[in-house]
Design a protein around this motif. Structure first.
Motif, short mmCIF file in Angstrom:
data_model
loop_
_atom_site.label_atom_id
_atom_site.label_comp_id
_atom_site.label_asym_id
_atom_site.label_seq_id
_atom_site.Cartn_x
_atom_site.Cartn_y
_atom_site.Cartn_z
N LYS A 103 30.38 34.29 5.68
CA LYS A 103 30.57 32.88 6.05
C LYS A 103 29.81 32.58 7.34
O LYS A 103 29.20 31.53 7.50
N LEU A 104 29.84 33.54 8.28
CA LEU A 104 29.15 33.33 9.56
C LEU A 104 27.63 33.45 9.38
O LEU A 104 26.87 32.75 10.04
N VAL A 105 27.21 34.36 8.51
CA VAL A 105 25.77 34.59 8.30
C VAL A 105 25.50 34.52 6.80
O VAL A 105 25.42 35.54 6.11
N PRO A 106 25.34 33.30 6.26
CA PRO A 106 25.22 33.17 4.79
C PRO A 106 24.00 33.89 4.21
O PRO A 106 23.98 34.19 3.02
N GLY A 107 23.01 34.19 5.05
CA GLY A 107 21.81 34.85 4.52
C GLY A 107 21.95 36.36 4.35
O GLY A 107 21.01 37.02 3.91
N LEU A 108 23.14 36.91 4.66
CA LEU A 108 23.26 38.37 4.64
C LEU A 108 22.88 39.03 3.31
O LEU A 108 22.21 40.06 3.31
N PRO A 109 23.30 38.47 2.15
CA PRO A 109 22.89 39.12 0.90
C PRO A 109 21.37 39.21 0.78
O PRO A 109 20.83 40.21 0.30
N SER A 110 20.69 38.18 1.26
CA SER A 110 19.23 38.27 1.12
C SER A 110 18.65 39.28 2.12
O SER A 110 17.68 39.98 1.79
N VAL A 111 19.28 39.44 3.29
CA VAL A 111 18.84 40.48 4.22
C VAL A 111 19.03 41.86 3.59
O VAL A 111 18.15 42.72 3.65
N ALA A 112 20.20 42.05 2.94
CA ALA A 112 20.48 43.35 2.31
C ALA A 112 19.47 43.63 1.20
O ALA A 112 18.98 44.76 1.06
N ARG A 113 19.11 42.60 0.44
CA ARG A 113 18.14 42.81 -0.64
C ARG A 113 16.75 43.11 -0.07
O ARG A 113 16.03 43.97 -0.58
N LEU A 114 16.38 42.42 1.03
CA LEU A 114 15.08 42.71 1.66
C LEU A 114 15.03 44.15 2.15
O LEU A 114 14.00 44.82 2.06
N ASN A 115 16.17 44.61 2.67
CA ASN A 115 16.25 45.99 3.14
C ASN A 115 16.01 46.97 1.99
O ASN A 115 15.25 47.93 2.11
N ARG A 116 16.61 46.70 0.84
CA ARG A 116 16.42 47.58 -0.33
C ARG A 116 14.98 47.51 -0.84
O ARG A 116 14.42 48.51 -1.28
N ARG A 117 14.39 46.33 -0.80
CA ARG A 117 12.98 46.22 -1.24
C ARG A 117 12.08 47.02 -0.30
O ARG A 117 11.13 47.66 -0.73
N PHE A 118 12.39 46.94 1.01
CA PHE A 118 11.61 47.73 1.98
C PHE A 118 11.74 49.21 1.66
O PHE A 118 10.76 49.97 1.70
N ASP B 279 23.41 33.60 17.69
CA ASP B 279 24.78 33.94 18.10
C ASP B 279 25.73 34.19 16.93
O ASP B 279 26.73 34.91 17.08
N SER B 280 25.41 33.59 15.76
CA SER B 280 26.32 33.77 14.63
C SER B 280 26.42 35.25 14.26
O SER B 280 27.44 35.72 13.76
N VAL B 281 25.33 36.00 14.53
CA VAL B 281 25.35 37.43 14.19
C VAL B 281 26.24 38.19 15.17
O VAL B 281 26.95 39.12 14.79
N ASP B 282 26.24 37.74 16.44
CA ASP B 282 27.16 38.35 17.41
C ASP B 282 28.60 38.16 16.93
O ASP B 282 29.42 39.07 17.03
N GLU B 283 28.86 36.96 16.40
CA GLU B 283 30.23 36.71 15.92
C GLU B 283 30.54 37.60 14.72
O GLU B 283 31.65 38.12 14.60
N ALA B 284 29.55 37.77 13.84
CA ALA B 284 29.77 38.62 12.66
C ALA B 284 30.00 40.07 13.11
O ALA B 284 30.88 40.76 12.58
N ALA B 285 29.22 40.51 14.10
CA ALA B 285 29.40 41.88 14.60
C ALA B 285 30.80 42.02 15.21
O ALA B 285 31.46 43.06 15.05
N ALA B 286 31.25 40.95 15.88
CA ALA B 286 32.59 41.00 16.49
C ALA B 286 33.67 41.12 15.42
O ALA B 286 34.67 41.81 15.61
N VAL B 287 33.46 40.47 14.26
CA VAL B 287 34.43 40.58 13.16
C VAL B 287 34.52 42.04 12.71
O VAL B 287 35.60 42.60 12.55
N VAL B 288 33.36 42.67 12.55
CA VAL B 288 33.34 44.09 12.15
C VAL B 288 34.04 44.93 13.22
O VAL B 288 34.91 45.76 12.92
N ASN B 289 33.69 44.68 14.47
CA ASN B 289 34.18 45.55 15.54
C ASN B 289 35.67 45.34 15.83
O ASN B 289 36.32 46.22 16.38
N ARG B 290 36.19 44.17 15.43
CA ARG B 290 37.63 43.93 15.60
C ARG B 290 38.43 44.45 14.42
O ARG B 290 39.64 44.56 14.48
N SER B 291 37.76 44.74 13.31
CA SER B 291 38.47 45.20 12.11
C SER B 291 38.97 46.63 12.36
O SER B 291 38.61 47.26 13.35
#
Ligand SMILES: C[S@@+](CC[C@H](N)C(=O)[O-])C[C@H]1O[C@@H](n2cnc3c(N)ncnc32)[C@H](O)[C@@H]1O
Length: 272
Positions: free
Chosen positions: A45-60, A200-212
């Motif tokens: 929700k914070l970083v809607p492009g994440l699935p496409s980042v993950a796919r770019l990573n796999r293509r790389f 900054d939205s990625v900082d928030e997403a990282a904070a979600v992970v780090n608070r989990s």
């Protein structure tokens, strides 16, 4: 369900999210639990492009393995390999040469169990369950002894991996430990979240992970810090660049949105 019994190892707490399974969720996989989907949903929700980042990573990953095959590399050590998905390292490499050998390493029990199932009939690939912060455990494992010849060049892969290693664990020293175990002519392939390219939205997403409750905590690094992980390797052209900018070969290799292409730094270095 029979399938569930196969890949859920006994004794894991499925209420604690794991980044291997959150990543599987983001890639659209089925090997994740409610706790993983909750964290995955929040960060998406914070970083809607994440699935496409993950796919770019796999293509790389696919382009980098093919590049290494072109350089004559026939053995790979893929650290932080994750839950198998499409176009895994052994599939890309063994399509070109069935004798190519791959050792995967992950600390996540679900990633390991699922990899074991996938690799059961593949005598040239195996997985080691280990924490990469204990390089000697990895390097002295029976799987490495059986499949890799450490006096011949190896493709060392660390994709979306090193940002789970905190500074206090000495990420540069850890990569150097693996580098020193490999001969000249080996390659390091890496992707890493690009701290200085994201908003900054990625900082928030990282904070979600780090608070989990997950044991995995995210540590983003800028271009200079990621470059330092390549110490002792000479980066091949075009250097350490956005993942979508590393020798794109076709439309799926880069995103329309420039920020997605730059979300991860990607590089391939040859050991001097
Ligand atoms: C985001 S996934 C990346 C998977 C794959 N490399 C890719 O790029 O598609 C990160 C993986 O690194 C693993 N990992 C994180 N820290 C680790 C450590 N210290 N030792 C071994 N594996 C680790 C996680 O369990 C997870 O499976």
């Amino acid at each position: 369900m029979a399938e569930t019994q196969n890949w859920v190892p006994l004794g894991i707490d499925t209420n604690v999210p794991s980044m291997a399974r959150v990543y599987d969720y983001i890639l659209g996989g089925a090997h994740n639990f409610a706790a993983d989907r909750q964290v995955g949903g929040q960060i998406e929700k914070l970083v809607p492009g994440l699935p496409s980042v993950a796919r770019l990573n796999r293509r790389f990953l696919g382009r980098a393995v093919n590049f290494l095959m072109d350089q004559g590399i026939r053995q790979f050590l893929d650290i932080g390999s994750g839950i198998p998905t499409v176009a895994n390292v052994h599939e890309v490499a063994q399509e070109r040469d069935p004798a190519a050998r791959v050792v995967y390493v992950d600390k996540d029990p679900v990633a390991v169990a699922h990899s074991q199932l996938l690799l059961a009939d593949n005598e040239n690939a195996a997985i080691v369950q280990a924490d990469m912060r204990e390089p000697e455990v990895v390097l002295s494992s029976p799987e490495v002894a059986r499949l890799l010849r450490l006096d011949e060049p190896v493709g060392l892969l660390m994709l979306l991996m090193m940002h789970w290693v905190p500074d206090e664990d000495g990420p540069e020293k850890l990569v150097a430990h693996y580098r020193d175990a490999l001969p000249a002519g080996s390659f390091l392939v890496m992707t890493h979240v690009a701290k200085d390219q994201i908003d900054d939205s990625v900082d928030e997403a990282a904070a979600v992970v780090n608070r989990s409750r997950s044991a995995d905590q995210m540590h983003m690094r800028d271009h200079a810090r990621v470059s330092a992980l390549f110490d002792g390797f000479s980066l091949v052209e075009p250097g350490l660049v956005g993942c979508g900018e590393w020798r794109p070969d076709g439309p799926g290799d880069f995103a329309d949105e420039a920020s997605m292409n730059m979300f991860l730094y990607a590089g391939v270095g040859r050991k001097d």
